[in-house]
Design a protein around this motif. Structure first.
Motif, PDB file in Angstrom:
ATOM      1  N   VAL A  59       0.790  -1.217  -0.008  1.00 26.94           N
ATOM      2  CA  VAL A  59      -0.075  -0.017  -0.007  1.00 26.94           C
ATOM      3  C   VAL A  59       1.006   1.142  -0.083  1.00 26.94           C
ATOM      4  O   VAL A  59       0.542   2.461  -0.780  1.00 26.94           O
ATOM      5  CB  VAL A  59      -0.947  -0.182   1.379  1.00 26.94           C
ATOM      6  CG1 VAL A  59      -1.639   1.257   1.260  1.00 26.94           C
ATOM      7  CG2 VAL A  59      -1.797  -1.141   1.021  1.00 26.94           C
ATOM      8  N   GLU A  60       1.944   1.183   0.923  1.00 23.73           N
ATOM      9  CA  GLU A  60       2.923   2.336   0.707  1.00 23.73           C
ATOM     10  C   GLU A  60       3.679   2.704  -0.493  1.00 23.73           C
ATOM     11  O   GLU A  60       3.566   3.770  -0.993  1.00 23.73           O
ATOM     12  CB  GLU A  60       3.890   2.185   1.941  1.00 23.73           C
ATOM     13  CG  GLU A  60       3.445   2.160   3.218  1.00 23.73           C
ATOM     14  CD  GLU A  60       3.025   3.903   3.406  1.00 23.73           C
ATOM     15  OE1 GLU A  60       3.770   4.693   3.065  1.00 23.73           O
ATOM     16  OE2 GLU A  60       1.725   4.141   4.383  1.00 23.73           O
ATOM     17  N   LYS A  61       3.965   1.579  -1.168  1.00 16.68           N
ATOM     18  CA  LYS A  61       4.602   1.473  -2.510  1.00 16.68           C
ATOM     19  C   LYS A  61       3.398   2.251  -3.350  1.00 16.68           C
ATOM     20  O   LYS A  61       3.687   2.920  -4.382  1.00 16.68           O
ATOM     21  CB  LYS A  61       4.985   0.290  -2.903  1.00 16.68           C
ATOM     22  CG  LYS A  61       6.440  -0.128  -2.407  1.00 16.68           C
ATOM     23  CD  LYS A  61       6.943  -1.315  -2.986  1.00 16.68           C
ATOM     24  CE  LYS A  61       5.802  -2.497  -3.986  1.00 16.68           C
ATOM     25  NZ  LYS A  61       6.694  -3.505  -4.140  1.00 16.68           N
ATOM     26  N   ALA A  62       2.416   1.608  -3.394  1.00 11.25           N
ATOM     27  CA  ALA A  62       1.171   2.332  -4.335  1.00 11.25           C
ATOM     28  C   ALA A  62       0.963   3.903  -3.990  1.00 11.25           C
ATOM     29  O   ALA A  62       0.787   4.586  -5.075  1.00 11.25           O
ATOM     30  CB  ALA A  62      -0.016   1.489  -4.020  1.00 11.25           C
ATOM     31  N   LEU A  63       1.234   4.198  -2.589  1.00  8.83           N
ATOM     32  CA  LEU A  63       0.676   5.370  -2.330  1.00  8.83           C
ATOM     33  C   LEU A  63       1.797   6.422  -2.752  1.00  8.83           C
ATOM     34  O   LEU A  63       1.653   7.574  -3.281  1.00  8.83           O
ATOM     35  CB  LEU A  63       0.474   5.600  -1.014  1.00  8.83           C
ATOM     36  CG  LEU A  63      -0.887   5.174  -0.388  1.00  8.83           C
ATOM     37  CD1 LEU A  63      -0.781   5.211   1.033  1.00  8.83           C
ATOM     38  CD2 LEU A  63      -1.957   5.787  -1.054  1.00  8.83           C
ATOM     39  N   LYS A  64       3.180   5.982  -2.893  1.00  7.50           N
ATOM     40  CA  LYS A  64       4.322   6.847  -3.411  1.00  7.50           C
ATOM     41  C   LYS A  64       4.326   6.776  -4.891  1.00  7.50           C
ATOM     42  O   LYS A  64       5.041   7.479  -5.415  1.00  7.50           O
ATOM     43  CB  LYS A  64       5.299   6.108  -2.821  1.00  7.50           C
ATOM     44  CG  LYS A  64       5.489   6.666  -1.058  1.00  7.50           C
ATOM     45  CD  LYS A  64       6.620   5.925  -0.707  1.00  7.50           C
ATOM     46  CE  LYS A  64       6.592   6.221   0.978  1.00  7.50           C
ATOM     47  NZ  LYS A  64       7.830   5.477   1.865  1.00  7.50           N
ATOM     48  N   ASP A  65       3.689   5.750  -5.569  1.00  8.73           N
ATOM     49  CA  ASP A  65       3.697   5.795  -6.900  1.00  8.73           C
ATOM     50  C   ASP A  65       3.386   6.803  -7.662  1.00  8.73           C
ATOM     51  O   ASP A  65       2.147   7.251  -7.574  1.00  8.73           O
ATOM     52  CB  ASP A  65       2.989   4.601  -7.683  1.00  8.73           C
ATOM     53  CG  ASP A  65       3.235   4.136  -9.027  1.00  8.73           C
ATOM     54  OD1 ASP A  65       3.809   4.865  -9.686  1.00  8.73           O
ATOM     55  OD2 ASP A  65       3.004   3.028  -9.198  1.00  8.73           O
ATOM     56  N   LYS A  66       4.224   7.564  -8.379  1.00 11.91           N
ATOM     57  CA  LYS A  66       4.040   8.834  -9.217  1.00 11.91           C
ATOM     58  C   LYS A  66       3.382   8.548 -10.512  1.00 11.91           C
ATOM     59  O   LYS A  66       2.900   9.810 -11.355  1.00 11.91           O
ATOM     60  CB  LYS A  66       5.266   9.689  -9.333  1.00 11.91           C
ATOM     61  CG  LYS A  66       5.725  10.242  -7.942  1.00 11.91           C
ATOM     62  CD  LYS A  66       5.036  10.943  -6.950  1.00 11.91           C
ATOM     63  CE  LYS A  66       5.612  11.104  -5.769  1.00 11.91           C
ATOM     64  NZ  LYS A  66       4.647  11.610  -4.820  1.00 11.91           N
ATOM     65  N   ARG A  67       3.075   7.424 -10.919  1.00 16.74           N
ATOM     66  CA  ARG A  67       2.347   7.267 -12.492  1.00 16.74           C
ATOM     67  C   ARG A  67       1.117   7.723 -12.242  1.00 16.74           C
ATOM     68  O   ARG A  67       0.423   7.846 -11.378  1.00 16.74           O
ATOM     69  CB  ARG A  67       2.688   5.823 -12.595  1.00 16.74           C
ATOM     70  CG  ARG A  67       3.924   5.070 -12.967  1.00 16.74           C
ATOM     71  CD  ARG A  67       4.068   3.873 -13.320  1.00 16.74           C
ATOM     72  NE  ARG A  67       3.377   2.914 -12.095  1.00 16.74           N
ATOM     73  CZ  ARG A  67       3.649   1.758 -12.200  1.00 16.74           C
ATOM     74  NH1 ARG A  67       3.733   1.142 -13.078  1.00 16.74           N
ATOM     75  NH2 ARG A  67       3.230   1.215 -11.044  1.00 16.74           N
ATOM     76  N   PRO A  68       0.495   8.105 -13.431  1.00 17.21           N
ATOM     77  CA  PRO A  68      -0.637   8.805 -13.414  1.00 17.21           C
ATOM     78  C   PRO A  68      -1.788   7.598 -13.103  1.00 17.21           C
ATOM     79  O   PRO A  68      -1.650   6.347 -13.562  1.00 17.21           O
ATOM     80  CB  PRO A  68      -0.919   9.229 -14.822  1.00 17.21           C
ATOM     81  CG  PRO A  68       0.043   8.593 -15.631  1.00 17.21           C
ATOM     82  CD  PRO A  68       1.198   8.377 -14.712  1.00 17.21           C
ATOM     83  N   LEU A  69      -2.789   7.957 -12.516  1.00 20.85           N
ATOM     84  CA  LEU A  69      -4.012   6.955 -12.144  1.00 20.85           C
ATOM     85  C   LEU A  69      -4.576   6.580 -13.590  1.00 20.85           C
ATOM     86  O   LEU A  69      -4.811   7.500 -14.278  1.00 20.85           O
ATOM     87  CB  LEU A  69      -4.824   7.407 -11.104  1.00 20.85           C
ATOM     88  CG  LEU A  69      -4.151   7.728  -9.868  1.00 20.85           C
ATOM     89  CD1 LEU A  69      -5.144   8.451  -8.908  1.00 20.85           C
ATOM     90  CD2 LEU A  69      -3.620   6.563  -9.134  1.00 20.85           C
ATOM     91  N   VAL A  75      -9.624   0.824 -16.761  1.00 23.47           N
ATOM     92  CA  VAL A  75      -9.306  -0.566 -16.719  1.00 23.47           C
ATOM     93  C   VAL A  75     -10.251  -1.759 -16.894  1.00 23.47           C
ATOM     94  O   VAL A  75      -9.933  -2.625 -17.286  1.00 23.47           O
ATOM     95  CB  VAL A  75      -8.819  -0.496 -14.952  1.00 23.47           C
ATOM     96  CG1 VAL A  75      -8.602  -1.954 -14.448  1.00 23.47           C
ATOM     97  CG2 VAL A  75      -7.912   0.321 -14.685  1.00 23.47           C
ATOM     98  N   MET A  76     -11.480  -1.598 -16.418  1.00 19.68           N
ATOM     99  CA  MET A  76     -12.799  -2.562 -16.963  1.00 19.68           C
ATOM    100  C   MET A  76     -12.615  -2.616 -18.461  1.00 19.68           C
ATOM    101  O   MET A  76     -12.830  -3.755 -18.748  1.00 19.68           O
ATOM    102  CB  MET A  76     -13.883  -2.044 -16.280  1.00 19.68           C
ATOM    103  CG  MET A  76     -13.987  -1.904 -14.683  1.00 19.68           C
ATOM    104  SD  MET A  76     -13.154  -3.586 -14.057  1.00 19.68           S
ATOM    105  CE  MET A  76     -14.598  -4.647 -14.440  1.00 19.68           C
ATOM    106  N   ARG A  77     -12.477  -1.447 -19.258  1.00 12.50           N
ATOM    107  CA  ARG A  77     -12.758  -1.727 -20.531  1.00 12.50           C
ATOM    108  C   ARG A  77     -11.561  -2.492 -21.117  1.00 12.50           C
ATOM    109  O   ARG A  77     -11.966  -3.534 -22.029  1.00 12.50           O
ATOM    110  CB  ARG A  77     -12.626  -0.322 -21.415  1.00 12.50           C
ATOM    111  CG  ARG A  77     -12.837  -0.254 -23.060  1.00 12.50           C
ATOM    112  CD  ARG A  77     -12.676   1.058 -23.287  1.00 12.50           C
ATOM    113  NE  ARG A  77     -11.224   1.394 -23.421  1.00 12.50           N
ATOM    114  CZ  ARG A  77     -10.304   1.038 -23.977  1.00 12.50           C
ATOM    115  NH1 ARG A  77     -10.403   0.098 -24.917  1.00 12.50           N
ATOM    116  NH2 ARG A  77      -8.882   1.593 -23.771  1.00 12.50           N
ATOM    117  N   ARG A  78     -10.325  -2.274 -20.810  1.00  9.74           N
ATOM    118  CA  ARG A  78      -9.214  -2.907 -20.964  1.00  9.74           C
ATOM    119  C   ARG A  78      -9.354  -4.402 -20.601  1.00  9.74           C
ATOM    120  O   ARG A  78      -8.996  -5.241 -21.479  1.00  9.74           O
ATOM    121  CB  ARG A  78      -8.038  -2.472 -20.553  1.00  9.74           C
ATOM    122  CG  ARG A  78      -7.539  -1.225 -20.891  1.00  9.74           C
ATOM    123  CD  ARG A  78      -6.198  -0.625 -20.337  1.00  9.74           C
ATOM    124  NE  ARG A  78      -5.782   0.960 -20.656  1.00  9.74           N
ATOM    125  CZ  ARG A  78      -4.934   1.422 -20.152  1.00  9.74           C
ATOM    126  NH1 ARG A  78      -3.961   0.922 -19.336  1.00  9.74           N
ATOM    127  NH2 ARG A  78      -4.666   2.736 -20.582  1.00  9.74           N
TER     128      ARG A  78
END
Length: 90
Positions: A59-69, A75-78
């Protein structure tokens, strides 16, 4: 492993009697079963703590991830496209 400690606990007579009877039915000492339960409980708690620690790190890694959301709909379409391609190959 040598037994070096005594562990005393209070419980209902009916529970004790039923447990001892079930242990005897499978030819196992009640004390051996209790030791196994204790070991399993300790192992289970250790796994829970390790998983919790891993999850918190993720979770910490995900919160620090700077890539665009990516929006949920995208996501569902893909994923629908991936599923459709897989179904078409059958």
């Amino acid at each position: 492993m040598p037994k070096e400690s005594v562990f005393t606990l209070k419980l209902e007579t009916e529970l004790r009697d039923a447990f001892v009877a079930e242990a005897a039915a499978i030819d196992r000492p009640a004390s051996q079963l209790v030791r196994e339960f204790m070991r399993e409980f300790i192992h289970s708690r250790k796994e829970e703590r390790e998983h919790d620690l891993w999850f918190r790190r993720e979770v910490e890694k995900a919160l620090k991830d700077k890539r665009p959301l990516i929006p949920h709909e995208e996501v569902m379409r893909r994923m629908d496209e991936v599923i459709e391609r897989a179904a078409a190959r059958k």
